[in-house]
Design an enzyme around this catalytic site. Structure first.
Site, PDB file in Angstrom:
ATOM      1  N   HIS A 152       0.841  -1.205   0.000  1.00 35.98           N
ATOM      2  CA  HIS A 152       0.000   0.000   0.000  1.00 35.98           C
ATOM      3  C   HIS A 152       0.872   1.251   0.000  1.00 35.98           C
ATOM      4  O   HIS A 152       0.634   2.193  -0.751  1.00 35.98           O
ATOM      5  CB  HIS A 152      -0.887   0.060   1.256  1.00 35.98           C
ATOM      6  N   LYS A 181     -17.955  -5.671   8.320  1.00 37.38           N
ATOM      7  CA  LYS A 181     -16.699  -6.353   8.627  1.00 37.38           C
ATOM      8  C   LYS A 181     -16.085  -5.779   9.894  1.00 37.38           C
ATOM      9  O   LYS A 181     -15.957  -4.583  10.031  1.00 37.38           O
ATOM     10  CB  LYS A 181     -15.702  -6.190   7.475  1.00 37.38           C
ATOM     11  N   ARG A 213      -2.075  -6.120  -8.470  1.00 37.00           N
ATOM     12  CA  ARG A 213      -1.099  -7.162  -8.167  1.00 37.00           C
ATOM     13  C   ARG A 213      -1.047  -8.228  -9.253  1.00 37.00           C
ATOM     14  O   ARG A 213       0.002  -8.766  -9.541  1.00 37.00           O
ATOM     15  CB  ARG A 213      -1.440  -7.834  -6.834  1.00 37.00           C
ATOM     16  N   SER A 242      -3.331  -7.332   3.099  1.00 36.48           N
ATOM     17  CA  SER A 242      -3.509  -7.197   4.548  1.00 36.48           C
ATOM     18  C   SER A 242      -4.018  -8.498   5.151  1.00 36.48           C
ATOM     19  O   SER A 242      -3.594  -8.897   6.238  1.00 36.48           O
ATOM     20  CB  SER A 242      -4.493  -6.066   4.854  1.00 36.48           C
TER      21      SER A 242
END
Length: 159
Positions: free
Chosen positions: A17, A41, A90, A127
């Site tokens: 990040h 969440k 990614r 993460s």
């Protein structure tokens, strides 16, 4: 003034990040880091804790502002007159989803999305993966800024 936003949950912020935010900070006059609030969440860190950690690790950039947001990212952009979203990619699997989001965001508000290929060093990094490995005692110190690693170790020790 050229402005962009780097959105995410950042629970916690990783070196991947930070790499994307740092690269965006060289392209734009102001980079807003928008920490997503997702009521469904339960994060490892609270939104306020994530904001504080991000502020600490981005302070040297000098042109990064950090705040939370709830709702549509395009509304966040509209309220702050931000014309661009910066997203790190990614893998090809990221591209499929992010392209759909970019097209939807552009259709809703005209905001553009800039895709930045992730540094190969961080191409596997998320993460969620960091939290999972750390939970089982794995060393993730090389994947996080030092202050974030300290906070992660402390938080996992509280569980």
């Amino acid at each position: 003034m050229r402005r962009a936003v780097c959105p995410g949950s950042f629970d916690p912020i990783t070196n991947g990040h930070l790499d994307i935010i740092g690269r965006a900070s060289k392209l734009y006059d102001v980079v807003h880091v928008a920490v997503m609030i997702n009521q469904s969440k339960k994060g490892l860190f609270t939104v306020d804790e994530r904001i504080e950690l991000i502020r600490e690790v981005t302070a040297d950039f000098g042109n990064v502002e950090v705040e939370s947001f709830h709702g549509l990212l395009v509304d966040f952009c509209k309220q702050r007159e931000i014309p661009a979203i910066v997203k790190g990619l990614r893998a090809v699997s990221d591209f499929d989803y992010e392209l759909q989001m970019a097209q939807m965001n552009n259709g809703l508000s005209g905001v553009e999305t800039l895709f930045v290929p992730t540094n190969p060093t961080y191409s596997f990094l998320s993460s969620s993966l960091v939290k999972e490995v750390a939970t089982w005692g794995g060393d993730v110190s090389h994947l996080l800024p030092p202050t974030v690693h300290e906070a992660l170790v402390k938080r996992l020790g509280e569980r």
